[in-house]
Design a protein around this motif. Structure first.
Motif, PDB file in Angstrom:
ATOM      1  N   LEU A 112      -3.171   6.276   0.984  1.00  0.00           N
ATOM      2  CA  LEU A 112      -3.177   7.095   2.186  1.00  0.00           C
ATOM      3  C   LEU A 112      -2.413   8.381   1.928  1.00  0.00           C
ATOM      4  O   LEU A 112      -1.359   8.360   1.292  1.00  0.00           O
ATOM      5  CB  LEU A 112      -2.502   6.325   3.331  1.00  0.00           C
ATOM      6  N   VAL A 113      -2.947   9.496   2.440  1.00  0.00           N
ATOM      7  CA  VAL A 113      -2.222  10.768   2.436  1.00  0.00           C
ATOM      8  C   VAL A 113      -2.240  11.309   3.851  1.00  0.00           C
ATOM      9  O   VAL A 113      -3.301  11.374   4.486  1.00  0.00           O
ATOM     10  CB  VAL A 113      -2.873  11.801   1.485  1.00  0.00           C
ATOM     11  N   LYS A 160       4.674   1.664   1.443  1.00  0.00           N
ATOM     12  CA  LYS A 160       5.614   2.337   0.547  1.00  0.00           C
ATOM     13  C   LYS A 160       5.288   3.818   0.712  1.00  0.00           C
ATOM     14  O   LYS A 160       4.168   4.246   0.430  1.00  0.00           O
ATOM     15  CB  LYS A 160       5.395   1.911  -0.902  1.00  0.00           C
ATOM     16  N   ALA A 161       6.235   4.610   1.218  1.00  0.00           N
ATOM     17  CA  ALA A 161       5.943   6.004   1.556  1.00  0.00           C
ATOM     18  C   ALA A 161       6.717   6.963   0.665  1.00  0.00           C
ATOM     19  O   ALA A 161       7.927   6.837   0.508  1.00  0.00           O
ATOM     20  CB  ALA A 161       6.264   6.263   3.021  1.00  0.00           C
ATOM     21  N   PRO A 182       0.852  -1.189   0.000  1.00  0.00           N
ATOM     22  CA  PRO A 182       0.000   0.000   0.000  1.00  0.00           C
ATOM     23  C   PRO A 182       0.891   1.243   0.000  1.00  0.00           C
ATOM     24  O   PRO A 182       1.948   1.261   0.632  1.00  0.00           O
ATOM     25  CB  PRO A 182      -0.776  -0.114   1.304  1.00  0.00           C
ATOM     26  N   THR A 183       0.456   2.261  -0.709  1.00  0.00           N
ATOM     27  CA  THR A 183       1.261   3.467  -0.873  1.00  0.00           C
ATOM     28  C   THR A 183       0.713   4.619  -0.047  1.00  0.00           C
ATOM     29  O   THR A 183      -0.497   4.845  -0.007  1.00  0.00           O
ATOM     30  CB  THR A 183       1.287   3.880  -2.356  1.00  0.00           C
ATOM     31  N   ALA A 184       1.625   5.316   0.601  1.00  0.00           N
ATOM     32  CA  ALA A 184       1.277   6.499   1.395  1.00  0.00           C
ATOM     33  C   ALA A 184       2.048   7.699   0.856  1.00  0.00           C
ATOM     34  O   ALA A 184       3.170   7.561   0.373  1.00  0.00           O
ATOM     35  CB  ALA A 184       1.630   6.276   2.862  1.00  0.00           C
ATOM     36  N   LEU A 235       6.004   4.794   8.715  1.00  0.00           N
ATOM     37  CA  LEU A 235       5.103   4.122   7.769  1.00  0.00           C
ATOM     38  C   LEU A 235       5.804   2.965   7.075  1.00  0.00           C
ATOM     39  O   LEU A 235       5.241   1.873   6.948  1.00  0.00           O
ATOM     40  CB  LEU A 235       4.557   5.112   6.747  1.00  0.00           C
ATOM     41  N   GLU A 236       7.019   3.197   6.609  1.00  0.00           N
ATOM     42  CA  GLU A 236       7.753   2.128   5.917  1.00  0.00           C
ATOM     43  C   GLU A 236       8.041   0.960   6.849  1.00  0.00           C
ATOM     44  O   GLU A 236       7.977  -0.194   6.429  1.00  0.00           O
ATOM     45  CB  GLU A 236       9.032   2.686   5.292  1.00  0.00           C
TER      46      GLU A 236
END
Length: 151
Positions: free
Chosen positions: A56-57, A35-36, A10-12, A29-30
């Motif tokens: 996510l933001v 994946k930030a 999942p990407t942030a 987060l990482e």
């Protein structure tokens, strides 16, 4: 990851003008499996958001206006273009800021916007220097996204 494993993390996207806070959130987060990506202002954040379409933001509510784009306008654009995106607002003054900000803008419009789009506010306060509440919420989101992918 095992050879041949095509798991997509999942990407942030972390949008924060303070480099120390931005890096801290990215690393946390990482460490939790995200994946930030990082942006230091609203304009850069919008460009990355449109390129990557993160799950996510995290958005600092008080940042210098950049190219006429402030954090509330960015939040509105993110929710219009990606209503499914989890948008977590991070602020140095937490809920006090909402009262202050809504008092100097069209208060009912801003308040309605935050309620309508379920914006969650997390405090960068001395009482929570590690942003424990923010990371508890991102852990829940990570597990929800992982469960959706396995179904």
């Amino acid at each position: 990851m095992a050879d041949g494993d095509t798991t997509v993390l999942p990407t942030a996207l972390v949008i924060e003008d303070n480099s120390v806070v931005r890096e801290f959130i990215r690393v946390k987060l990482e460490t939790s499996g995200w994946k930030a990506l990082q942006a230091e202002n609203a304009t850069q954040g919008l460009r990355l958001f449109r390129q990557v379409r993160p799950h996510l933001v995290t958005l600092d509510l008080i940042m210098p206006v950049n190219d006429g784009l402030d954090a509330m306008h960015l939040a509105r654009l993110i929710k219009e273009e990606g209503p499914e995106v989890a948008l977590l607002v991070v602020s140095a003054v937490g809920s006090k800021l909402v009262h202050w900000y809504t008092g100097i803008t069209s208060s009912q419009v801003t308040n309605d916007f935050m309620i309508k789009h379920h914006l969650e506010l997390f405090d960068k306060a001395p009482e929570d220097p590690t942003l424990k509440n923010l990371f508890s919420r991102t852990d829940v989101l990570f597990h929800e996204l992982s469960a959706q992918k396995s179904n």
